[in-house]
Design a protein around this motif. Structure first.
Motif, PDB file in Angstrom:
ATOM      1  N   UNK A 218       0.852  -1.191   0.000  1.00  0.00           N
ATOM      2  CA  UNK A 218       0.000   0.000   0.000  1.00  0.00           C
ATOM      3  C   UNK A 218       0.889   1.242   0.000  1.00  0.00           C
ATOM      4  N   UNK A 219       0.565   2.171  -0.903  1.00  0.00           N
ATOM      5  CA  UNK A 219       1.290   3.447  -0.931  1.00  0.00           C
ATOM      6  C   UNK A 219       0.400   4.532  -0.351  1.00  0.00           C
ATOM      7  N   UNK A 220       1.011   5.347   0.504  1.00  0.00           N
ATOM      8  CA  UNK A 220       0.328   6.495   1.093  1.00  0.00           C
ATOM      9  C   UNK A 220       1.055   7.737   0.580  1.00  0.00           C
ATOM     10  N   UNK A 221       0.328   8.661   0.010  1.00  0.00           N
ATOM     11  CA  UNK A 221       0.907   9.933  -0.404  1.00  0.00           C
ATOM     12  C   UNK A 221       2.229   9.750  -1.169  1.00  0.00           C
ATOM     13  N   UNK A 222       2.221   8.811  -2.087  1.00  0.00           N
ATOM     14  CA  UNK A 222       3.376   8.634  -2.968  1.00  0.00           C
ATOM     15  C   UNK A 222       4.490   7.759  -2.421  1.00  0.00           C
TER      16      UNK A 222
ATOM     17  N   UNK B  91      -4.572   3.454  15.950  1.00  0.00           N
ATOM     18  CA  UNK B  91      -4.066   4.836  15.928  1.00  0.00           C
ATOM     19  C   UNK B  91      -2.537   4.853  15.990  1.00  0.00           C
ATOM     20  N   UNK B  92      -1.931   3.942  16.745  1.00  0.00           N
ATOM     21  CA  UNK B  92      -0.459   3.871  16.785  1.00  0.00           C
ATOM     22  C   UNK B  92       0.098   3.434  15.428  1.00  0.00           C
ATOM     23  N   UNK B  93      -0.616   2.523  14.771  1.00  0.00           N
ATOM     24  CA  UNK B  93      -0.171   2.065  13.442  1.00  0.00           C
ATOM     25  C   UNK B  93      -0.167   3.249  12.472  1.00  0.00           C
ATOM     26  N   UNK B  94      -1.226   4.061  12.548  1.00  0.00           N
ATOM     27  CA  UNK B  94      -1.308   5.207  11.627  1.00  0.00           C
ATOM     28  C   UNK B  94      -0.234   6.243  11.940  1.00  0.00           C
TER      29      UNK B  94
ATOM     30  N   UNK C  16       2.784   4.963  10.241  1.00  0.00           N
ATOM     31  CA  UNK C  16       2.748   5.249   8.798  1.00  0.00           C
ATOM     32  C   UNK C  16       3.184   6.698   8.570  1.00  0.00           C
ATOM     33  N   UNK C  17       2.644   7.623   9.359  1.00  0.00           N
ATOM     34  CA  UNK C  17       2.980   9.054   9.181  1.00  0.00           C
ATOM     35  C   UNK C  17       4.467   9.290   9.399  1.00  0.00           C
TER      36      UNK C  17
ATOM     37  N   UNK D  15      10.644   9.007   4.692  1.00  0.00           N
ATOM     38  CA  UNK D  15      10.960   8.535   3.337  1.00  0.00           C
ATOM     39  C   UNK D  15      10.661   9.553   2.247  1.00  0.00           C
ATOM     40  N   UNK D  16       9.788  10.520   2.540  1.00  0.00           N
ATOM     41  CA  UNK D  16       9.350  11.378   1.443  1.00  0.00           C
ATOM     42  C   UNK D  16      10.529  12.022   0.725  1.00  0.00           C
ATOM     43  N   UNK D  17      11.550  12.417   1.503  1.00  0.00           N
ATOM     44  CA  UNK D  17      12.736  13.003   0.897  1.00  0.00           C
ATOM     45  C   UNK D  17      13.510  12.004   0.046  1.00  0.00           C
TER      46      UNK D  17
END
Ligand code: PLP
Length: 294
Positions: free
Chosen positions: A35-39, A272-275, A278-279, A285-287
């Protein structure tokens, strides 16, 4: 829709494989679902590691470096203009004459498919899913090890057919000796006497990447967890139940057979901890995402 086939992205109408592909003929191949979140593909390294483990367990040479595998995923996402995505990488033994010998296939068939990720309904997370315990037993690990994420999925499909007939969302399978194993596409957890219980890998299950994260989150948040051998009666006596996988994250269960459960505090806390996890992963990783995205 664009599909990555072997060495490039092609329109889905052109993404065709041979009738002699051993993935089609014999279910001879492996896959991963991500699963990809926000790229950003969550836990991509862990998925690539597990893919390589599956490949090693069936003696398949993928013929691509991990970097090439990751680039194929990001290229497929980019060509479909996706940031929130369901991704499936499939690698079959390849095209060869009829016969079981893997050497008949000269090179594997490599496919990446991605489509927009549609969130599960909010109500599912609030109320939970309905489950049955299937009469279909999980493959014996000494026969077809569930740790091989293989294209040979009829074991799970037979249990899923039972779930569909019973009008429920997921079926749990027991192992050959009657201990709880896993769902058709998920791992199972339940709270009993204040302990978070989940079948151990020795029960013959896929060691889900989400399962591993959940066990880590439980330990970090002072929740005692036990991986072991459990009977259906242990599950029926639980105060709460949830299932996990890479797409649904931590999903509460409202019913198993005729036993009813609330979406309890532990399920809510771990979701909620899992999310949060993810955040944090996305921030880190976004960078680093491939330059393709810039
Ligand atoms: N068990 C089975 C049989 C599965 O097919 C899956 C996911 O597809 C899982 C467990 C959960 O694995 P993960 O958390 O790595 O997605």
């Amino acid at each position: 829709m664009q599909v990555y086939l072997n060495d490039r992205v092609v329109p889905s109408a052109e993404a065709k494989i041979s009738v002699f592909d051993h993935g089609f003929l014999y279910g001879d191949g492996i896959y991963e679902t991500m699963r990809a979140y926000d790229g950003v593909v969550f836990m991509i390294d862990e998925h690539m590691r597990r893919l390589r483990r599956s490949a090693a367990l069936i003696g398949l040479d993928i013929g691509k470096s991990t970097e090439e595998l990751k680039l194929a995923i990001y290229e497929t996402m980019q060509s479909n203009n996706l940031r929130a995505a369901y991704i499936r990488m499939t690698i079959s033994r390849g095209v060869g004459a009829i016969g079981l010998d893997p050497a008949l296939c000269k090179s594997p068939t490599f496919i990446v498919m991605a489509h927009e990720f549609k969130d599960y309904p909010k109500a599912s997370y609030e109320e939970g899913l309905s489950l049955i315990i299937s009469s279909v037993r999980r493959n014996l690990k000494e026969a077809l090890n569930p740790q091989i994420k293989s294209l040979n999925f009829l074991n799970n499909i037979l249990a899923k057919i039972e779930a569909i007939k019973a009008d429920v969302d997921e079926a749990l399978m027991l192992n050959a000796v009657g201990f709880l194993a896993e769902g058709t596409i998920s791992n199972v957890f339940f709270m009993k006497d204040g302990i978070l219980c989940t079948p151990s890998v020795e029960c013959g299950i896929l060691d889900g990447i989400t399962r591993t994260i959940v066990l880590e989150l439980a330990s970090r948040n002072g929740i005692t967890a036990e991986e072991g051998e459990f009977m259906p009666e242990d599950l029926y006596a639980a105060s709460e139940v949830f299932i996990t996988n890479s797409t649904m994250e931590v999903m509460p269960v409202r019913r198993v057979d005729d036993k009813h459960f609330e979406a309890g505090e532990v399920s809510k806390l771990l979701l909620s901890k899992y999310r949060e996890e993810v955040s944090a992963y996305l921030r880190e990783k976004q960078g680093e995402s491939p330059s393709l995205w810039e």
